[in-house]
Design a protein around this motif. Structure first.
Motif, PDB file in Angstrom:
ATOM      1  N   LYS A   3      -2.087 -22.756   6.288  1.00 26.10           N
ATOM      2  CA  LYS A   3      -2.807 -22.292   5.033  1.00 26.10           C
ATOM      3  C   LYS A   3      -2.942 -20.697   5.142  1.00 26.10           C
ATOM      4  CE  LYS A   3      -7.429 -21.492   3.249  1.00 26.10           C
ATOM      5  NZ  LYS A   3      -9.262 -22.554   2.878  1.00 26.10           N
ATOM      6  N   TRP A   4      -3.412 -20.144   6.779  1.00 33.01           N
ATOM      7  CA  TRP A   4      -2.922 -18.967   6.948  1.00 33.01           C
ATOM      8  C   TRP A   4      -1.728 -17.916   6.845  1.00 33.01           C
ATOM      9  CZ3 TRP A   4      -7.534 -16.086   7.339  1.00 33.01           C
ATOM     10  CH2 TRP A   4      -8.626 -16.454   7.331  1.00 33.01           C
ATOM     11  N   ALA A   5      -0.377 -18.770   6.610  1.00 35.53           N
ATOM     12  CA  ALA A   5       0.886 -18.594   6.728  1.00 35.53           C
ATOM     13  C   ALA A   5       0.676 -17.612   5.507  1.00 35.53           C
ATOM     14  CB  ALA A   5       1.596 -19.109   7.534  1.00 35.53           C
ATOM     15  N   TYR A   6       0.155 -17.946   4.264  1.00 31.45           N
ATOM     16  CA  TYR A   6      -0.019 -17.722   3.448  1.00 31.45           C
ATOM     17  C   TYR A   6      -0.392 -16.416   3.099  1.00 31.45           C
ATOM     18  CZ  TYR A   6       2.426 -21.838   1.089  1.00 31.45           C
ATOM     19  OH  TYR A   6       3.443 -22.818   0.624  1.00 31.45           O
ATOM     20  N   VAL A   7      -1.335 -16.681   3.795  1.00 30.06           N
ATOM     21  CA  VAL A   7      -2.848 -15.225   3.792  1.00 30.06           C
ATOM     22  C   VAL A   7      -1.790 -13.795   4.384  1.00 30.06           C
ATOM     23  CG1 VAL A   7      -4.317 -14.138   4.581  1.00 30.06           C
ATOM     24  CG2 VAL A   7      -5.019 -16.358   3.697  1.00 30.06           C
ATOM     25  N   LEU A   8      -0.980 -14.449   5.933  1.00 34.76           N
ATOM     26  CA  LEU A   8      -0.185 -13.251   5.853  1.00 34.76           C
ATOM     27  C   LEU A   8       0.431 -12.757   5.392  1.00 34.76           C
ATOM     28  CD1 LEU A   8       0.016 -14.184   9.792  1.00 34.76           C
ATOM     29  CD2 LEU A   8      -1.918 -12.505   8.687  1.00 34.76           C
ATOM     30  N   ILE A   9       1.122 -13.334   5.228  1.00 34.24           N
ATOM     31  CA  ILE A   9       2.916 -12.844   4.111  1.00 34.24           C
ATOM     32  C   ILE A   9       2.736 -12.187   2.846  1.00 34.24           C
ATOM     33  CG2 ILE A   9       4.776 -13.682   1.471  1.00 34.24           C
ATOM     34  CD1 ILE A   9       4.460 -16.758   4.719  1.00 34.24           C
ATOM     35  N   ALA A  10       1.034 -12.577   2.102  1.00 36.84           N
ATOM     36  CA  ALA A  10       0.456 -11.897   0.689  1.00 36.84           C
ATOM     37  C   ALA A  10      -0.009 -10.709   1.309  1.00 36.84           C
ATOM     38  CB  ALA A  10      -0.598 -12.634   0.049  1.00 36.84           C
ATOM     39  N   LEU A  11      -0.016 -10.678   1.951  1.00 36.33           N
ATOM     40  CA  LEU A  11      -0.898  -9.503   3.160  1.00 36.33           C
ATOM     41  C   LEU A  11       0.265  -8.129   3.669  1.00 36.33           C
ATOM     42  CD1 LEU A  11      -3.220  -7.271   3.530  1.00 36.33           C
ATOM     43  CD2 LEU A  11      -3.462  -8.491   5.904  1.00 36.33           C
ATOM     44  N   ALA A  13       2.886  -8.578   1.791  1.00 38.71           N
ATOM     45  CA  ALA A  13       3.522  -7.215   0.729  1.00 38.71           C
ATOM     46  C   ALA A  13       2.916  -7.100  -0.628  1.00 38.71           C
ATOM     47  CB  ALA A  13       3.068  -9.437  -0.084  1.00 38.71           C
ATOM     48  N   ALA A  14       1.405  -6.809  -0.173  1.00 38.65           N
ATOM     49  CA  ALA A  14       0.104  -6.189  -0.086  1.00 38.65           C
ATOM     50  C   ALA A  14       0.765  -4.780   0.352  1.00 38.65           C
ATOM     51  CB  ALA A  14      -0.710  -5.995  -0.205  1.00 38.65           C
ATOM     52  N   LEU A  15       1.157  -4.232   2.260  1.00 40.11           N
ATOM     53  CA  LEU A  15       1.261  -3.292   2.497  1.00 40.11           C
ATOM     54  C   LEU A  15       2.850  -2.861   1.839  1.00 40.11           C
ATOM     55  CD1 LEU A  15       0.072  -4.679   6.076  1.00 40.11           C
ATOM     56  CD2 LEU A  15      -0.609  -3.515   4.389  1.00 40.11           C
ATOM     57  N   PRO A 252       4.400  -6.425  -6.040  1.00 38.87           N
ATOM     58  CA  PRO A 252       4.984  -5.848  -7.184  1.00 38.87           C
ATOM     59  C   PRO A 252       3.231  -5.138  -7.860  1.00 38.87           C
ATOM     60  CG  PRO A 252       5.375  -7.394  -7.906  1.00 38.87           C
ATOM     61  CD  PRO A 252       5.727  -7.622  -6.763  1.00 38.87           C
ATOM     62  N   VAL A 253       2.546  -6.160  -8.337  1.00 39.01           N
ATOM     63  CA  VAL A 253       0.928  -6.105  -8.281  1.00 39.01           C
ATOM     64  C   VAL A 253       0.373  -5.475  -7.970  1.00 39.01           C
ATOM     65  CG1 VAL A 253      -1.139  -7.598  -8.504  1.00 39.01           C
ATOM     66  CG2 VAL A 253       1.461  -8.836  -9.006  1.00 39.01           C
ATOM     67  N   VAL A 254       0.119  -5.293  -6.628  1.00 37.53           N
ATOM     68  CA  VAL A 254       0.263  -4.517  -6.030  1.00 37.53           C
ATOM     69  C   VAL A 254       0.259  -2.880  -5.652  1.00 37.53           C
ATOM     70  CG1 VAL A 254      -0.934  -3.549  -3.241  1.00 37.53           C
ATOM     71  CG2 VAL A 254      -1.095  -5.468  -4.095  1.00 37.53           C
ATOM     72  N   ALA A 255       1.810  -2.740  -6.567  1.00 39.35           N
ATOM     73  CA  ALA A 255       2.570  -1.860  -6.291  1.00 39.35           C
ATOM     74  C   ALA A 255       2.172  -0.830  -7.368  1.00 39.35           C
ATOM     75  CB  ALA A 255       4.213  -1.400  -6.828  1.00 39.35           C
ATOM     76  N   THR A 256       1.059  -1.926  -9.046  1.00 41.04           N
ATOM     77  CA  THR A 256       1.243  -1.152  -9.733  1.00 41.04           C
ATOM     78  C   THR A 256      -0.865  -1.011  -9.909  1.00 41.04           C
ATOM     79  OG1 THR A 256       2.524  -3.416 -10.975  1.00 41.04           O
ATOM     80  CG2 THR A 256       0.670  -2.353 -12.720  1.00 41.04           C
ATOM     81  N   LEU A 257      -0.965  -1.484  -9.196  1.00 43.28           N
ATOM     82  CA  LEU A 257      -2.259  -1.142  -8.759  1.00 43.28           C
ATOM     83  C   LEU A 257      -2.775   0.499  -8.327  1.00 43.28           C
ATOM     84  CD1 LEU A 257      -4.285  -4.376  -8.245  1.00 43.28           C
ATOM     85  CD2 LEU A 257      -4.336  -3.658  -9.971  1.00 43.28           C
ATOM     86  N   VAL A 258      -1.729   0.286  -7.966  1.00 43.92           N
ATOM     87  CA  VAL A 258      -1.898   1.654  -6.544  1.00 43.92           C
ATOM     88  C   VAL A 258      -1.327   2.730  -7.786  1.00 43.92           C
ATOM     89  CG1 VAL A 258      -0.771   3.411  -4.605  1.00 43.92           C
ATOM     90  CG2 VAL A 258      -1.358   1.160  -4.217  1.00 43.92           C
ATOM     91  N   SER A 259      -0.633   2.700  -8.383  1.00 48.23           N
ATOM     92  CA  SER A 259      -0.089   3.375  -9.282  1.00 48.23           C
ATOM     93  C   SER A 259      -1.017   4.086 -10.220  1.00 48.23           C
ATOM     94  CB  SER A 259       1.195   3.814 -10.414  1.00 48.23           C
ATOM     95  OG  SER A 259       0.551   1.955 -11.536  1.00 48.23           O
ATOM     96  N   VAL A 260      -1.771   2.774 -10.828  1.00 49.64           N
ATOM     97  CA  VAL A 260      -3.056   2.736 -11.728  1.00 49.64           C
ATOM     98  C   VAL A 260      -4.265   3.663 -11.255  1.00 49.64           C
ATOM     99  CG1 VAL A 260      -4.730   2.415 -13.111  1.00 49.64           C
ATOM    100  CG2 VAL A 260      -2.236   1.525 -13.154  1.00 49.64           C
ATOM    101  N   VAL A 261      -4.306   3.715  -9.902  1.00 47.94           N
ATOM    102  CA  VAL A 261      -5.661   4.085  -9.524  1.00 47.94           C
ATOM    103  C   VAL A 261      -5.472   5.238  -8.012  1.00 47.94           C
ATOM    104  CG1 VAL A 261      -7.316   3.668  -7.237  1.00 47.94           C
ATOM    105  CG2 VAL A 261      -6.613   1.504  -8.413  1.00 47.94           C
ATOM    106  N   LEU A 262      -4.060   5.252  -8.133  1.00 48.77           N
ATOM    107  CA  LEU A 262      -3.810   6.839  -6.977  1.00 48.77           C
ATOM    108  C   LEU A 262      -3.080   7.615  -8.409  1.00 48.77           C
ATOM    109  CD1 LEU A 262      -3.295   5.710  -3.774  1.00 48.77           C
ATOM    110  CD2 LEU A 262      -5.350   6.396  -4.958  1.00 48.77           C
TER     111      LEU A 262
END
Length: 299
Positions: A3-11, A13-15, A252-262
């Motif tokens: 379960k935590w492995a999925y969290v680490l992978i997603a985190l 990817a977010a970075l 790509p979701v995080v990248a899109t949010l960064v482009s909108v916010v920043l």
């Protein structure tokens, strides 16, 4: 732990998705795209070398025959997919190139079926299609649009997806013998050795001494590279390659949010739909314990 492995992978990817912050910062000083990639892998390699020397120098010990794994993750993956991606952007567009890059989960799923005997389930197929459609919407390539794409652009674009996928494939083999830290360190050492003589970075010595460049270099080399790859590679030890690759498409979701916010880019309805699809795919790909138990009994 899975379960935590999925969290680490997603985190992790977010970075990766935050990388635009540092890339734009380096572009402002006149660096080219390929030079930014070189800065990324070189800084990452230096940080990792120092960290391993302080933590446990024995982690550098690998069998020379296993260099093929690090050639795979460092050159065939990191260097190759970056070259293909930049070429695809020149030949097609950023949107088309990004879509072709995110064919990686499909490539990983197919290759993993033959190499690792991982199950090719209905859930994976559904998640793959949702991910591909989601990425399409997130980057703005909405249905009904038309574009003229060269055959060469499509080929190198698919090559970027293959190169991106190869990190999970080669990484899986390397992790069966070495720690995640060893794998990551040698990945960026091999990538750096390949890129140093080809980017002309030595001609930018004055720019490299600027404080702003140093800060962005550390950001892109540590936050969006070393830390991101550590989290992703550690999680990969407990998760199938195909699922890890699909989970990582939160990037790509995080990248899109960064482009909108920043960067004050507007978020369209189609992008919201894409974010929903990608996040839903991440949830779907985690099969229930009951389903996995049935598959195990069927073997």
């Amino acid at each position: 732990m899975k379960k935590w492995a999925y969290v680490l992978i997603a985190l992790g990817a977010a970075l990766w998705g935050l990388i635009a912050i540092f890339v734009e910062g380096l572009y402002a000083y006149g660096f080219t795209a390929i030079q930014v990639v070189a800065i990324r892998v070189i800084v990452a390699a230096l940080i990792l070398i120092v960290f391993v020397l302080l933590k446990d120098p024995k982690l550098f010990k690998v069998h020379w025959r296993d260099s093929i794994y690090f050639i795979g993750t460092g050159i065939f993956s990191i260097v190759f997919f970056n070259w293909c991606l930049f070429t695809a952007i020149q030949e097609t567009s950023i949107a088309v190139a990004a879509i072709l890059l995110y064919t990686a989960p499909a490539i990983v799923t197919i290759i993993s079926r033959f190499l690792f005997k991982e199950w090719f389930t209905k859930r994976k197929l559904i998640a793959l299609f949702m991910t591909l459609f989601g990425c399409t919407f997130v980057i703005g390539l909405i249905p009904g649009g038309s574009s003229s794409v060269s055959i060469y652009g499509v080929i190198v674009g698919l090559g970027s997806g293959l190169g991106y996928a190869l990190y999970s494939i080669f990484g899986k083999y390397a992790l069966s013998k070495y720690s995640s830290l060893t794998v990551i360190t040698y990945t960026f050492i091999f990538a750096s050795v390949a890129m140093i003589p080809t980017t002309g970075l030595w001609r930018m010595t004055n720019e490299l001494q600027e404080p702003g460049v140093m800060l962005n270099a550390v950001g892109i080399g540590f936050i969006s590279t070393v830390l991101a790859f550590m989290l992703y590679t550690f999680g990969l030890q407990f998760v199938e390659s195909s699922r890890a690759s699909i989970t990582a498409t939160v990037e790509p979701v995080v990248a899109t949010l960064v482009s909108v916010v920043l960067f004050q880019e507007q978020l369209t309805v189609w992008q919201l739909v894409g974010i929903f699809l990608v996040l839903s795919a991440v949830m779907i790909v985690r099969e229930s314990k009951k389903t996995r138990l049935k598959q195990s009994l069927a073997q």
